[in-house]
Design an enzyme around this catalytic site. Structure first.
Site, short mmCIF file in Angstrom:
data_model
loop_
_atom_site.label_atom_id
_atom_site.label_comp_id
_atom_site.label_asym_id
_atom_site.label_seq_id
_atom_site.Cartn_x
_atom_site.Cartn_y
_atom_site.Cartn_z
N ASP A 23 0.85 -1.19 0.00
CA ASP A 23 0.00 0.00 0.00
C ASP A 23 0.89 1.24 0.00
OD1 ASP A 23 -1.79 2.07 0.57
OD2 ASP A 23 -2.99 0.84 1.92
N TYR A 47 -11.07 13.76 -6.42
CA TYR A 47 -10.07 13.34 -7.42
C TYR A 47 -9.34 14.55 -8.00
CZ TYR A 47 -8.08 11.12 -11.57
OH TYR A 47 -7.23 10.66 -12.54
#
Length: 248
Positions: free
Chosen positions: A59, A144
């Site tokens: 991750d 985003y």
């Protein structure tokens, strides 16, 4: 002539889309060793390349992951891991905002920091994969778009800090690219189910892009490779907009 002979490159989000296409481009251009990072361990295991490969499932938001990863000899880095999402601001769950920002921005910060530390003595080149959504506001992409706008500024700061160490840092801001990231966008997913994925891409591109088509991942990978290469030796702190005219 191979552009990356004897060089070691890091690519995050390397199991699909732009990341995979970039890894393939770097390998084809002579990279000696690729360090590939992706959260999808199974997909990462399926990546086969004609060079030495270090597969590092993990991750990008995990600081301990970066502290443990061996980046010795690193010359090049592509900061590509990211996720998309869409929701009106008034309906946007805070936990989804944090998820998108943590992957797209926190993860990018940790990647760039680790790469710059590894390149401290020898210099190198880094490309941060942002988005035209970080340059042009559109309804529904607050998290985003904000993450990608911040990423581009982070890249500029890194470029200024890295320049004395001969570390170049640039951003690339594609608009529509035919990658799996679209599959989690409800509007696209609904349309793809109705008319097919290729037709959905063609329909979107005709509406949003003056050139009338979206990019292929391989085309963006070639542009990234240019920014990493010695042909771009005097380019740093720049953003290459690859949008088919979307910003016009």
């Amino acid at each position: 002539m191979p552009r990356f002979t004897h060089r070691t490159a890091l690519v995050t989000g390397a199991a699909s889309g732009i990341g995979l296409a970039t890894a393939e481009r770097l390998a084809a251009d002579g990279a000696a060793r690729l360090i590939l990072v992706d959260l999808d361990e199974a997909a990462l295991a399926r990546v086969g390349l004609p060079c030495a490969v270090v597969r590092a499932p993990g991750d990008v938001r995990d600081e301990a992951f970066w502290d443990a990863l061996d980046l010795s000899g690193l010359n090049l880095a592509v900061v590509n891991a990211g996720v998309a999402g869409a929701a009106p601001l008034s309906d946007h769950p805070f936990d989804e905002w944090r998820r998108i920002l943590s992957i797209n921005l926190d993860g990018a910060f940790l990647t760039i920091r680790a790469a710059m530390r590894a390149m401290h003595e020898r210099g190198g080149a880094i490309v941060a994969v942002a988005s035209a959504a970080g340059l042009k506001p559109e309804p529904g992409v607050a998290a985003y778009g904000a993450s990608k706008a911040a990423l581009l500024h982070l890249a500029r700061v890194a470029a200024k800090e890295g320049a004395p160490r001969r570390i170049r840092v640039n951003g690339i801001a594609p608009a529509g690219v035919e990658t799996p990231v679209w599959d989690v966008v409800p509007m696209f997913a609904d349309r793809a189910r109705a008319i097919g994925r290729d037709a959905a891409f063609a329909e979107l591109a005709a509406l949003a892009t003056p050139l009338g088509r979206y990019a292929k991942a391989e085309e963006v990978a070639e542009q990234i490779a240019f920014l990493l290469s010695d042909a771009a030796a005097t380019i740093t702190g720049a953003t290459l907009v690859s949008d088919g005219g979307y910003l016009l």
